[in-house]
Design a protein around this motif. Structure first.
Motif, PDB file in Angstrom:
ATOM      1  N   ASN A 186       0.848  -1.199   0.000  1.00  0.00           N
ATOM      2  CA  ASN A 186       0.000   0.000   0.000  1.00  0.00           C
ATOM      3  C   ASN A 186       0.882   1.246   0.000  1.00  0.00           C
ATOM      4  OD1 ASN A 186      -2.402   1.562   0.208  1.00  0.00           O
ATOM      5  ND2 ASN A 186      -2.218   1.631   2.437  1.00  0.00           N
TER       6      ASN A 186
ATOM      7  N   THR B 176      -5.110  -7.918  -1.309  1.00  0.00           N
ATOM      8  CA  THR B 176      -6.345  -7.144  -1.380  1.00  0.00           C
ATOM      9  C   THR B 176      -7.303  -7.609  -0.291  1.00  0.00           C
ATOM     10  OG1 THR B 176      -8.120  -6.380  -2.841  1.00  0.00           O
ATOM     11  CG2 THR B 176      -7.478  -8.677  -3.049  1.00  0.00           C
TER      12      THR B 176
ATOM     13  N   SER C 109     -12.999  -0.654   0.335  1.00  0.00           N
ATOM     14  CA  SER C 109     -12.637  -0.079   1.619  1.00  0.00           C
ATOM     15  C   SER C 109     -13.930   0.057   2.415  1.00  0.00           C
ATOM     16  CB  SER C 109     -11.997   1.297   1.412  1.00  0.00           C
ATOM     17  OG  SER C 109     -11.823   1.949   2.645  1.00  0.00           O
TER      18      SER C 109
ATOM     19  N   LEU D 120      -7.128   1.639   3.333  1.00  0.00           N
ATOM     20  CA  LEU D 120      -6.689   0.268   3.079  1.00  0.00           C
ATOM     21  C   LEU D 120      -5.382  -0.027   3.800  1.00  0.00           C
ATOM     22  CD1 LEU D 120      -7.541  -0.444  -0.672  1.00  0.00           C
ATOM     23  CD2 LEU D 120      -8.753  -1.165   1.371  1.00  0.00           C
TER      24      LEU D 120
ATOM     25  N   ARG E  35      -7.403  -0.856  -5.460  1.00  0.00           N
ATOM     26  CA  ARG E  35      -8.057  -1.933  -4.719  1.00  0.00           C
ATOM     27  C   ARG E  35      -7.207  -3.201  -4.677  1.00  0.00           C
ATOM     28  NH1 ARG E  35      -9.892   1.454  -2.375  1.00  0.00           N
ATOM     29  NH2 ARG E  35     -12.004   2.316  -2.467  1.00  0.00           N
TER      30      ARG E  35
END
Length: 280
Positions: free
Chosen positions: A25, A69, A106, A32, A115
């Motif tokens: 990330n 994810t 999210s 997230l 995502r």
């Protein structure tokens, strides 16, 4: 799947380390981030009881996490900011189940972002591998569909190539175009909008309502408990759902203190309203 990669599926964010998750990330999407997802799990805002059952797909290259994810097995469509009740009704009308479905999103926020989290020169390859594996997972478990909400436009080609139907929505954002003051911002608006804002602000001044901005240096559990009370009060007035619980709010200073700003309104030195904001 490439011989160098392997897919693993986890049911808890704590099965990862914060450093390996947040490495994927790298763009810093707070919604997230490891700590945000951990907070939702820890306080059971996402759980089987709430109809948000977390499931995490992770792609490893040898022993290194290269893509991941957060997914949720959904038994309803609440808290998504996307209304697919027509789809659910269509399924019901022909006697098949729409729920459970699988959602990549999210939770409880319509903020756009990547995502499928991955970083590096092979990120696109890893993303393609992981989305194909998630589709296989849905087929194997006979979920009605795979939904991906509020994804970044840079991912649209990936999803098109994997057979997704694309639905377009519209949002309105405020952007700071290097305004030197609030009056500078007001000067860019139409006369009617400018007049209404000035009138609203004058009304607050006449009532002796003062605004304060609280950051990581003065946000504590007491303030966050008040924030929760305002949240519940608003939920009740709007006939909405309280997706977030008291534990979520009181744990904010512990896990996300550096990423939140709370703007409070005070009258006679008592807080009478508040707004929770996230920095990402």
């Amino acid at each position: 799947m490439s011989l160098e990669t392997r897919l693993e599926i986890f049911s808890n964010i704590s099965d990862f380390t914060s450093s390996e998750w947040d490495y994927c990330n790298r763009e810093g999407n707070i919604f997230l981030s490891y700590n945000f997802l951990y907070l939702l799990e820890k306080t059971r805002c996402v759980s089987e009881d709430t109809g948000w059952i977390p499931i995490y797909f992770a792609l490893f290259n040898k022993k290194k996490l290269v893509a991941c994810t957060p997914c949720y097995i959904k038994t309803h469509s609440q808290g998504e900011y996307v209304f697919d009740h027509a789809w659910a009704n269509a399924y019901k009308s022909i006697g098949i189940n729409y729920y459970p479905k699988l959602l990549i999103a999210s939770p409880f926020t319509p903020v756009s972002g990547m995502r499928i989290l991955s970083y590096g020169v092979k990120a696109d390859i890893y993303k393609d591998i992981i989305i194909k594996e998630i589709k296989k997972f849905c087929e194997k478990n006979k979920y009605s569909g795979l939904h991906i909400n509020f994804f970044d436009k840079r991912e649209i080609q990936l999803f098109k190539e994997n057979g997704f139907l694309i639905r377009v929505g519209e949002q309105f954002h405020f952007n700071n175009h290097n305004y030197t003051s609030f009056n500078h911002f007001l000067s860019t608006l139409s006369y009617k909008k400018r007049k209404n804002i000035i009138k609203e602000r004058d009304s607050l001044l006449k009532q002796n309502i003062k605004i304060e901005i609280l950051d990581k240096n003065n946000i504590d559990q007491k303030v966050c408990t008040l924030m929760y009370q305002f949240y519940i009060n608003t939920i009740q007035k709007k006939w909405s759902y309280d997706y977030l619980n008291r534990e979520f709010f009181i744990n904010l200073p512990k896990l996300l203190k550096g990423n939140i700003i709370i703007i409070v309104a005070k009258k006679n030195n008592a807080i009478i309203a508040a707004s929770l904001n996230f920095i990402s």
